[in-house]
Design an enzyme around this catalytic site. Structure first.
Site, PDB file in Angstrom:
ATOM      1  N   GLU A  10     -37.992 -18.257 -32.764  1.00  0.00           N
ATOM      2  CA  GLU A  10     -37.046 -17.458 -33.534  1.00  0.00           C
ATOM      3  C   GLU A  10     -36.103 -18.370 -34.324  1.00  0.00           C
ATOM      4  O   GLU A  10     -35.510 -19.295 -33.792  1.00  0.00           O
ATOM      5  CB  GLU A  10     -36.242 -16.555 -32.596  1.00  0.00           C
ATOM      6  CG  GLU A  10     -35.149 -15.754 -33.251  1.00  0.00           C
ATOM      7  CD  GLU A  10     -35.695 -14.680 -34.180  1.00  0.00           C
ATOM      8  OE1 GLU A  10     -34.929 -14.220 -35.053  1.00  0.00           O
ATOM      9  OE2 GLU A  10     -36.871 -14.300 -34.039  1.00  0.00           O
ATOM     10  N   GLN A  69     -45.819 -10.979 -31.851  1.00  0.00           N
ATOM     11  CA  GLN A  69     -45.137 -10.847 -30.561  1.00  0.00           C
ATOM     12  C   GLN A  69     -44.125  -9.697 -30.562  1.00  0.00           C
ATOM     13  O   GLN A  69     -43.396  -9.493 -31.539  1.00  0.00           O
ATOM     14  CB  GLN A  69     -44.417 -12.154 -30.226  1.00  0.00           C
ATOM     15  CG  GLN A  69     -43.857 -12.206 -28.816  1.00  0.00           C
ATOM     16  CD  GLN A  69     -43.210 -13.546 -28.513  1.00  0.00           C
ATOM     17  OE1 GLN A  69     -42.078 -13.786 -28.914  1.00  0.00           O
ATOM     18  NE2 GLN A  69     -43.922 -14.410 -27.799  1.00  0.00           N
ATOM     19  N   CYS A  99     -37.807 -15.357 -23.873  1.00  0.00           N
ATOM     20  CA  CYS A  99     -36.677 -15.702 -24.739  1.00  0.00           C
ATOM     21  C   CYS A  99     -35.411 -15.917 -23.911  1.00  0.00           C
ATOM     22  O   CYS A  99     -35.017 -15.042 -23.133  1.00  0.00           O
ATOM     23  CB  CYS A  99     -36.435 -14.601 -25.765  1.00  0.00           C
ATOM     24  SG  CYS A  99     -35.013 -14.935 -26.843  1.00  0.00           S
ATOM     25  N   LYS A 140     -46.032 -14.275 -22.840  1.00  0.00           N
ATOM     26  CA  LYS A 140     -45.381 -15.569 -22.647  1.00  0.00           C
ATOM     27  C   LYS A 140     -44.186 -15.374 -21.725  1.00  0.00           C
ATOM     28  O   LYS A 140     -43.449 -14.391 -21.850  1.00  0.00           O
ATOM     29  CB  LYS A 140     -44.924 -16.161 -23.978  1.00  0.00           C
ATOM     30  CG  LYS A 140     -44.386 -17.591 -23.846  1.00  0.00           C
ATOM     31  CD  LYS A 140     -43.954 -18.161 -25.185  1.00  0.00           C
ATOM     32  CE  LYS A 140     -43.487 -19.607 -24.990  1.00  0.00           C
ATOM     33  NZ  LYS A 140     -42.835 -20.141 -26.206  1.00  0.00           N
ATOM     34  N   ASN A 200     -46.614 -24.909 -21.951  1.00  0.00           N
ATOM     35  CA  ASN A 200     -45.693 -25.002 -23.080  1.00  0.00           C
ATOM     36  C   ASN A 200     -44.401 -25.662 -22.621  1.00  0.00           C
ATOM     37  O   ASN A 200     -43.956 -25.443 -21.505  1.00  0.00           O
ATOM     38  CB  ASN A 200     -45.429 -23.594 -23.638  1.00  0.00           C
ATOM     39  CG  ASN A 200     -44.355 -23.556 -24.708  1.00  0.00           C
ATOM     40  OD1 ASN A 200     -43.390 -22.810 -24.603  1.00  0.00           O
ATOM     41  ND2 ASN A 200     -44.502 -24.351 -25.744  1.00  0.00           N
ATOM     42  N   GLY A 201     -43.809 -26.459 -23.504  1.00  0.00           N
ATOM     43  CA  GLY A 201     -42.512 -27.051 -23.208  1.00  0.00           C
ATOM     44  C   GLY A 201     -42.528 -28.561 -23.155  1.00  0.00           C
ATOM     45  O   GLY A 201     -43.274 -29.159 -22.383  1.00  0.00           O
ATOM     46  N   GLU A 202     -41.721 -29.188 -24.032  1.00  0.00           N
ATOM     47  CA  GLU A 202     -41.448 -30.630 -23.999  1.00  0.00           C
ATOM     48  C   GLU A 202     -42.682 -31.480 -24.329  1.00  0.00           C
ATOM     49  O   GLU A 202     -42.833 -32.600 -23.839  1.00  0.00           O
ATOM     50  CB  GLU A 202     -40.878 -31.023 -22.636  1.00  0.00           C
ATOM     51  CG  GLU A 202     -39.863 -32.151 -22.672  1.00  0.00           C
ATOM     52  CD  GLU A 202     -38.594 -31.839 -23.454  1.00  0.00           C
ATOM     53  OE1 GLU A 202     -37.924 -32.800 -23.869  1.00  0.00           O
ATOM     54  OE2 GLU A 202     -38.266 -30.644 -23.669  1.00  0.00           O
ATOM     55  N   GLY A 224     -44.259 -26.234 -29.692  1.00  0.00           N
ATOM     56  CA  GLY A 224     -43.116 -25.596 -30.323  1.00  0.00           C
ATOM     57  C   GLY A 224     -42.341 -26.584 -31.158  1.00  0.00           C
ATOM     58  O   GLY A 224     -42.771 -26.995 -32.239  1.00  0.00           O
ATOM     59  N   ARG A 225     -41.171 -27.027 -30.651  1.00  0.00           N
ATOM     60  CA  ARG A 225     -40.338 -27.960 -31.418  1.00  0.00           C
ATOM     61  C   ARG A 225     -41.072 -29.260 -31.728  1.00  0.00           C
ATOM     62  O   ARG A 225     -40.841 -29.874 -32.771  1.00  0.00           O
ATOM     63  CB  ARG A 225     -39.051 -28.234 -30.652  1.00  0.00           C
ATOM     64  CG  ARG A 225     -38.096 -27.048 -30.588  1.00  0.00           C
ATOM     65  CD  ARG A 225     -36.893 -27.367 -29.714  1.00  0.00           C
ATOM     66  NE  ARG A 225     -37.300 -27.721 -28.355  1.00  0.00           N
ATOM     67  CZ  ARG A 225     -36.608 -28.487 -27.531  1.00  0.00           C
ATOM     68  NH1 ARG A 225     -35.450 -28.998 -27.921  1.00  0.00           N
ATOM     69  NH2 ARG A 225     -37.047 -28.737 -26.312  1.00  0.00           N
TER      70      ARG A 225
END
Length: 320
Positions: A10, A69, A99, A140, A200-202, A224-225
């Site tokens: 988002e 989503q 979220c 998710k 997911n993540g890092e 993601g990032r």
């Protein structure tokens, strides 16, 4: 070959960013940020606004499938919206139980539901019935709200509701995006449910990717990032998967510079001159993690507010 998905983020990954990040067609699926469901059936234009790719076969211009989503806590209205969305033939319908945003959580959405397995199950069951196998159906989640004590229970509640894939962001809601990600806990979840788990993540580098897979036991990942900070990370991961030598970051600024220019022009058209500088600085702030050229440009324009001044700085940097 293992799957690599592009995350819904988002305020960061919209259709402009999706188009640029999927340019190489290396992602298996890209998921949109959530459409908020409260007490109404959303009009079709709300789905098109979040996912304009629905008008072109639910794919980006380069061909990457786009899943859409939904986020909400009312099972009946979530199901009604899932039904309408499935009829529009997205690449998939995805439910957001991850979220961490305080505003969303205060209204009973996102990761706040991870303390309510019965609600998770009820929403998933009714949405699965509404989707009725017409398109892929996924969800998710995070590892919990304040701690990870109920992560397996929450995953089982979601998985038994009828999803075909579960993405798990390896942090709790209260950890937000603070490192580390608890990849080792994803293995416990994968052992406890019968659907594939996506880690997911890092994941910022190919080394992170390999450690994540080793610690989680999950074959598939969602970026993601890390994907925004290095738009070619997915290509480097694909090279690792095939045993090839990944390209170095130093080789890729010349490929990235025109993407920045294209993004700037697209943002000006979408949000106008008032908000465009903030969007550009947001991306540069992540890119400077990997690219010295982005660091220099970010430093140069950080205090600028005028579109013309920023455009001139971008031209001087060879981006426009």
């Amino acid at each position: 070959m293992s799957l690599v998905l592009l995350a819904p983020m988002e305020g960061l990954i919209d259709e402009l960013m999706r188009e640029l990040l999927t340019r190489s067609v290396a992602y298996d699926v890209s998921v949109t940020p959530f459409i908020r469901v409260t007490d109404a059936l959303q009009p079709r234009r709300a789905f098109y606004r979040m996912a304009p790719e629905l008008k072109q076969g639910a794919r980006t211009n380069s061909g990457t499938p786009v899943s859409v989503q939904l986020l909400g806590s009312d099972a009946e209205f979530m199901a009604q919206n899932a039904d309408r969305l499935a009829g529009m033939q997205p690449a998939g319908v995805d439910l957001n139980f991850g979220c961490p945003a305080p505003l969303v959580n205060r209204h009973g959405g996102g990761a706040a539901l991870l303390d309510e397995p019965e609600t998770l199950h009820r929403i998933t069951v009714q949405c699965a019935q509404a989707v009725a196998g017409r398109v892929p159906f996924s969800a998710k989640m995070r590892l919990g709200v304040r701690d990870t004590g109920r992560c397996v229970e929450a995953a089982q509640a979601i998985a038994s509701g009828g999803i075909q894939q579960l993405v798990v962001h390896a942090r709790t809601r209260d950890e937000f995006y603070r490192p580390p990600a608890h990849w080792h806990l994803l293995g416990r979840i994968a052992e406890a449910i019968k659907v594939p788990v996506v880690a997911n993540g890092e994941i910022w580098t190919t080394a992170d990717y390999e450690r994540c897979r080793a610690e989680s036991g999950c074959a598939d990942v969602m970026l993601g990032r890390g994907a925004v900070a290095d738009p070619f990370l997915v290509e480097r991961i694909r090279a690792v998967q095939t045993g090839a030598q990944p390209r170095s970051l130093a080789q890729d600024w010349l490929r990235l510079a025109p993407l920045l220019g294209e993004f700037w022009q697209g943002v000006l058209l979408k949000v106008g001159p008032r908000h465009a500088p903030g969007r550009l600085k947001q991306w540069l702030n992540l890119l400077r993690r990997n690219y010295p050229e982005a660091e220099r440009l970010h430093t140069h324009i950080r205090a600028m507010r005028e579109v013309g001044e920023i455009a001139q700085a971008m031209q001087q940097a060879g981006v426009l």
